[in-house]
Scaffold this active site. Structure first.
Site, PDB file in Angstrom:
ATOM      1  CG  HIS A  19      -0.504   0.276   2.498  1.00  0.00           C
ATOM      2  ND1 HIS A  19      -0.157  -0.716   3.382  1.00  0.00           N
ATOM      3  CD2 HIS A  19      -0.286   1.441   3.145  1.00  0.00           C
ATOM      4  CE1 HIS A  19       0.247  -0.175   4.520  1.00  0.00           C
ATOM      5  NE2 HIS A  19       0.186   1.150   4.397  1.00  0.00           N
ATOM      6  CG  ASP A  34      -0.054  -4.007   2.728  1.00  0.00           C
ATOM      7  OD1 ASP A  34       0.142  -3.418   1.639  1.00  0.00           O
ATOM      8  OD2 ASP A  34      -0.162  -3.402   3.807  1.00  0.00           O
ATOM      9  CB  SER A  82       2.818   1.860   6.100  1.00  0.00           C
ATOM     10  OG  SER A  82       1.606   1.961   6.781  1.00  0.00           O
TER      11      SER A  82
END
Length: 166
Positions: A17, A47, A127
């Site tokens: 992402h 992911d 992230s």
């Protein structure tokens, strides 16, 4: 977003992402060097993404065995929370849970049912960064938070390193 070097030849692990909608990817290292990066592979279901830079003098992070982690183990979350102002931030916490499923929190973005839960601060921008044990080994990839307002609530999640190994 954040990522970490896993190979001296310039391979970097991050979250899908972080890179999925990017037209251009720029990697900035701790020593202030900047490089254009190319997506080598990405998997929206887990992911996880791998990008590559061409750069000399790279020091890869050591990947640990996430299966050996236990609830209560101390960990460090490294990343760039909330943008450029807080690059290379390190927070500490413990592993609060293992095998967590986030299907509802991820809104269909991820099929992982085995997240590591931690209370180390993970915020937007973290992230793709490493979750590190006290031996300095990466045991997870920071990827999500459980929050009603989008900010840190003491419930962060990382993809286990064993799931990302190739």
């Amino acid at each position: 977003g954040t990522g970490f070097i896993i190979d001296k030849s310039g391979y970097i692990l991050t979250n899908n992402h972080v890179v999925e909608d990017a037209d251009k990817i720029k990697v900035k290292l701790k020593d202030e060097r900047e490089f254009e990066a190319k997506v080598i592979g990405a998997d929206p279901l887990t992911d996880v993404a791998v990008v590559k830079i061409s750069a000399p003098r790279l020091t890869p992070a050591a990947l640990g065995n996430s299966e050996n982690t236990r609830i209560g183990d101390w960990v460090l979350a490294i990343g760039n929370p909330l943008g450029e102002e807080f690059t290379f931030t390190v927070t500490s916490g413990i592993i609060s849970g293992k095998g967590r499923s986030l299907r509802s929190l991820q809104r269909g973005r991820s099929a992982i049912g085995d997240f590591i839960q931690t209370d180390a601060s993970i915020n937007p921008g973290n992230s793709g960064g490493p979750l590190v044990n006290l031996k300095g080994e990466v045991i997870g990839i920071n990827t999500a938070i459980a929050s009603e307002n989008g900010g840190f609530q003491g419930i962060g999640f990382a993809i286990p390193s064993n799931q990302a190994k190739f």
